[in-house]
Design an enzyme around this catalytic site. Structure first.
Site, PDB file in Angstrom:
ATOM      1  CG  HIS B 247      -1.704  -0.887   1.176  1.00 22.18           C
ATOM      2  ND1 HIS B 247      -3.109  -0.546   0.259  1.00 22.18           N
ATOM      3  CD2 HIS B 247      -2.384  -2.201   1.021  1.00 22.18           C
ATOM      4  CE1 HIS B 247      -4.479  -1.265  -0.124  1.00 22.18           C
ATOM      5  NE2 HIS B 247      -3.457  -2.086   0.701  1.00 22.18           N
ATOM      6  CG  ASP B 312      -3.086  -3.275   5.038  1.00 24.19           C
ATOM      7  OD1 ASP B 312      -2.077  -2.234   5.317  1.00 24.19           O
ATOM      8  OD2 ASP B 312      -4.158  -3.263   4.601  1.00 24.19           O
ATOM      9  CD  GLU B 313      -6.026  -5.693   0.801  1.00 24.75           C
ATOM     10  OE1 GLU B 313      -6.934  -6.016   0.992  1.00 24.75           O
ATOM     11  OE2 GLU B 313      -5.635  -4.334   0.772  1.00 24.75           O
ATOM     12  CG  ASN B 314       3.963  -7.482   0.763  1.00 22.15           C
ATOM     13  OD1 ASN B 314       3.947  -7.343  -0.322  1.00 22.15           O
ATOM     14  ND2 ASN B 314       4.965  -8.112   1.640  1.00 22.15           N
TER      15      ASN B 314
END
Lengths: 679, 679
Positions: B247, B312-314
């Site tokens: 992100h 988050d969300e790597n």
């Protein structure tokens, strides 16, 4: 211009076969509509060519965003810049944000091509606003009508004064009002920054000015820079006002030694009747040393060439009571306080001139012998305006543009700085630079100020931009209603905050009946609200029904129009519309009274609701009578009835809770009564 | 608690003889209403005694102003301070704006005396909000009912996350939301400051972060200080989030060298489907040197003990494609990217610890071996929440509190961080600190964000403050409607901005028919709007009907309630109310279609209006039938009719223009149909 515009418009209407037409405000110098439409789609793009200030890039991006928001077309900011773009902006030179800068533009909308040509980027910014006002929709989508527009302002100084002293108005409210100003092509934001009730700007030289002179609410210098940049990006100058030698209590909260009598001076909390307010001592050298350091600081902060020193309403009481000041007058052969203030002004002017600033002030600074490089702002009447122009002083008009007095847009609109009877030579006329709407803040807060500024300021903006011949009131009101709605797209809250105020008044209860009444009542006009016997303080809550009500009731104007139509040529349709309104008002009282009963803040207006219902009943009787084709018995509309009705209307005019039934509405009863009596 | 409250309330109602009762939210721990009223007048005054932080003075002044605005009593700020004041605030010690600070208070309203006692000034601030919610009116004026309240929060961490990255949310909007948070006793503002689409905070250490990582829209450090001070004055902590290692596109706009693949990296304009977004290179020493200097700067700016690093969300794509990173993993015996990210987190944690900050992050940072001084924010489900608590990691819940997904307040309300089946020991439960409503900003702007945050966040606030047993949904909705209105007194715009959006959609035309429809449609829920096939960009206009529509339609809930009442015990009154609604909807289509026809932005919802009208007609038939006392012919409500009706309802569920008819409204048809078939 007007004739061509109207003729082509009529032609245009029949050719295009749809009823709506762009509602432009202010009306451009010349508008020629043509047959055809420029249809918008998501590939719409634009380019900026020529020589310009970078501000046009930001302005174009904001414009594209607004277009996107109004059309729902997904327009990438990267759609600005392609040389082959369908919308071309040509600019000849970078603008300075300064008086007399060129704001003219030409706009051509043709098939698959739009061209906006302007001498300066500020002219282009004005033209962008016009183009967005041209936006139309039909069942096939959005379009601009084909048109040729040339446009330039009538006056170079078109301002809005915002008093941020009596009640502080925070930066986000200032910014959204700057956006509103740009929409209607105003170009001067006059910030009234200091007054008895508050010193609203940070001073690094004399920090006690804002620390002790305000209740914690003031603009930091960073915020002032932000406001100036925000305005400059929209081609709007910021002229600061530091009101001296009177209206100055807040200066003396931290620095009482410069007043004409010993302090201490707490910040003033009363909003009127300040006959004993302190005044700068104009006889002390220290006063000028102090003011010099202060104005040096402010001159560096504000880039505009003009700096306003107020100068109004010094009643001289403190000067008269100070023996040292009286001695000074004698020593300098000054016959009166007026001359002493003239001396003070000259000293202050020197400080400003050293800072390469031109001095500006209210009527009172206009005195024989004052240098001609000052600008007078006329607030007391047109006498000073014309007199100053005759003596070759630049001057602007604010008398008649006091929007805090809540007169109708019509009144402001018809107040021309150069009325037909001005009697000035062509050269003298040039000294009348324009005017400023003045938003004094005794009776507004951040929550209500937009509802006092708009939409009437848009009418003033047209007066100052458009030709004197653009003065059809009915046409103005029609266009004003359109611009009023568009102004809220910018984040302004003149319409939307009303319901919040009404909900507070009903303690969160149902507001529908209260809305119906509020639609036809108006806050008291002029100074009458403040002179009602109530003393207003800075902490008096401005959440009353008078703060929720707005001037210049639209519904009352609609009623007036319907009555006029009905009495001249009664039709069934007009009668139905009239009766619908009157039945609504008649019935509303029954719905509203229980709510008023449980809302202590509304008790005062109970009688207003009752008056409206009673008058509505009488009007329904009259209409019913007029609709019938037979003559009714004389005793129904007898002389006694006539007298009673006149008295009822008169009684209904009485304000309560600082509101009144719209005079426009009440006046509209007269033609009905006359018509009934004629029959 | 509940039982005492209800019993006394019933008693109170009959004793006081009026119908309204204070609508408190969040519901205090214990409320005991007594007979009698504290009547307010202009002499009302208050005093603050004990040992406290100065913030209580400002808070009291703001409170007095709000009381004045709601009652129209002229209350001078100087009415704070008199030792003999009628309202006494007792505070034992100054509060720190920190996790686990005491927020409890006791409030007693008696005849001619109010006492608010709190351990800390923040507790007193919470109590002031409760007292204002107690304000009642009757025909004699304003009063507080006599009451004894003791109150303390259930969870110490009660937050609202605002994403200012996807769309920038300016400081005035943040401030008014802080005021809203204070009203419902939330105490953490979590600012999500960096993401792929924007780096929204000024960095003096690395100016290219905000200069190249944002479109000119970011908070200056002065503004951040202003936000922190504003929040602290209301007893609210500010926890900043800097989302890494994923992100993070906006970081690399200015500093591409720290990404895991060569740049350049322009700021992301897409709002979803960013599978190829860049990720910090966790193997380079330079990465940590860079992050260290950055976090040092931010640690000095933000006083709170906690700092959020996202995490988050790597998806690991860039890491997988980078040979050097793969080598690093092998060298360090890391089995997967998860372990590599664990290493990255540990390095970042060291930097934060050196700055005396505790690290916080999303689910993904919860990994075996990580130090227990970090805080986990659970967004993927309650599994992590419970698991973390069991392993003695402090943890907060955000799963189920994503208010951008536009579920009903009921759904959020019933999402308890400690549901009855949690299976945790008393000690483990202590690790569940609370939760945060999460306002992700993909589909909101400054114009619409309030309408997504409020009022549902007030329901979440009650869940986190009040006892688990306070869970009556109907009661919650009744109180929520009241708090929703009061929230707008603070300047929030969740209700009032709707009409502005509707006017834009009708190009300034009449919006009454569109309002009637908008009252019963809702924006699509969950991620479905974004997954509809439309790609949303940061510049996609969010001025659609889906942006004007609000979740959790009040009118639909009213309809549902009426139907339930009607089918169980039909009365004439309920029937009239139902028929009024249904006739309104049936007739509305006729009024709305011409407007839709001329408003290209509304074309899509034409069918929705038609569906609603058709279903209303069917419902009217059913009610008319049920009202009659005779059995109609079978063929009227035949099996075929039943199938057709089911299909019509099914068809009406289909979203258009990203809105749908409220499922609550459509579901309410089923009991009607069943009732008809039973007869």
């Amino acid at each position: 211009m007007k004739i061509i515009y109207c003729l082509l418009l009529v032609l245009g209407l029949s050719l295009h076969g749809h009823a709506s037409r762009p509602k432009l405000m202010p009306m451009p110098t010349s508008v020629v509509f043509k047959q055809g439409q420029f249809r918008l789609n998501q590939h719409f793009n634009l380019t900026i060519a020529g020589n310009f200030d970078e501000r046009i890039r930001g302005a174009s991006a904001r414009w594209l965003k607004r277009l996107s928001e109004q059309t729902l077309l997904v327009l990438n900011p990267k759609q600005i810049g392609d040389k082959n773009a369908i919308f071309k902006i040509h600019i000849t030179k970078p603008a300075k944000v300064a008086l007399h800068e060129d704001e003219s533009y030409q706009l051509t909308v043709k098939d698959k091509q739009i061209v906006l040509a302007a001498t300066t980027d500020i002219g282009a910014i004005r033209g962008l606003e016009t183009l967005l006002q041209l936006l139309q929709a039909d069942t096939d989508g959005y379009y601009f009508p084909h048109v040729e527009i040339t446009d330039r302002p009538r006056f170079p100084w078109r301002g809005l004064l915002i008093d941020v002293c009596r009640h502080f108005i925070p930066i986000d409210v200032i910014k959204r009002n700057i956006d509103g100003m740009a929409m209607v092509k105003l170009n001067v934001l006059h910030l009234h920054l200091t007054d008895d009730q508050g010193f609203r700007i940070e001073s690094k030289t004399y920090p006690k000015l804002h620390q002790l002179g305000a209740d914690g609410l003031f603009f930091t210098q960073e915020q002032i820079k932000e406001i100036i940049a925000y305005a400059a990006n929209r081609g709007i100058r910021v002229v600061p006002e530091f009101d001296i030698p009177g209206h100055a209590t807040s200066w003396f909260a931290g620095y009482p030694q410069f007043a004409s009598a010993p302090g201490p001076y707490p910040i003033e909390t009363k909003l009127a009747g300040l006959d004993n307010a302190p005044t700068f001592d104009p006889t002390k050298k220290e006063t000028y040393t102090f003011l010099k350091a202060f104005f040096n600081e402010m001159a560096a902060l504000f880039p505009d060439e003009y700096m306003h020193i107020g100068g109004d309403e010094n009643n001289g009481r403190q000067w008269n009571s100070n023996l040292q000041i009286q001695d000074f007058k004698k020593q300098h052969n000054m016959a009166n306080n007026h001359q002493l203030q003239g001396y003070f002004n000259q000293e202050v002017r020197k400080i400003l001139v050293q800072n390469r600033k031109k001095m500006m002030g209210w009527d009172e600074i206009f005195q024989p012998g004052t240098s001609n490089d000052i600008v007078i702002q006329s607030w007391r009447g047109k006498k000073t305006l014309f007199e100053a122009a005759k003596q070759h002083y630049p001057v602007i008009l604010s008398h008649g543009y006091y929007i805090d007095l809540l007169y109708s847009a019509k009144d402001y609109y018809l107040n021309d700085p150069l009325p037909t009877n001005h009697g000035l030579t062509a050269e003298e006329q040039q000294y009348i630079l324009g005017g400023e709407a003045a938003m004094w803040a005794e009776l507004v807060t951040a929550e209500t100020i937009d509802s006092r500024i708009w939409p009437s300021t848009a009418a003033i903006a047209e007066r100052l931009w458009s030709a004197a011949s653009v003065n059809n009131v009915a046409d103005m009101y029609e266009r004003l209603a359109s611009i009023e709605t568009q102004l809220e797209y910018l984040g302004l809250s003149h319409q939307k905050n009303r319901d919040v105020l009404l909900k507070r008044l009903t303690n969160g209860g149902d507001i529908s009946a209260l809305k119906t009444l509020t639609d036809v009542i108006e806050p008291m006009k002029g100074l009458s609200r403040r002179k009602q016997g109530t003393t207003y303080y800075t902490y008096t809550p401005l959440t009353m029904i008078a703060d929720a009500a707005r001037p210049d009731s639209k519904v009352a104007r609609k009623f007036e129009k319907l009555v006029k139509t009905f009495v001249s040529s009664p039709t069934g349709e007009t009668a139905i519309e009239l009766k619908t309104l009157l039945l609504l008002w008649q019935n509303n009282d029954r719905l509203l009274q229980p709510i008023i009963n449980q809302s202590p803040s509304l008790h005062e207006i109970s009688i207003i609701s009752t008056h409206l219902a009673a008058l509505s009943g009488i009007a329904l009787d009259m209409i019913s009578y007029l609709e019938k084709d037979k003559k009714q018995a004389d005793n129904v509309f007898s002389e006694q009835w006539q007298q009673q009705t006149a008295k009822r209307i008169q009684d209904a005019r009485l304000p309560r809770g600082s509101v009144e039934i719209s005079p426009t509405l009440l006046d509209a009863f007269t033609p009905l009564v006359q018509r009934v009596l004629q029959k």
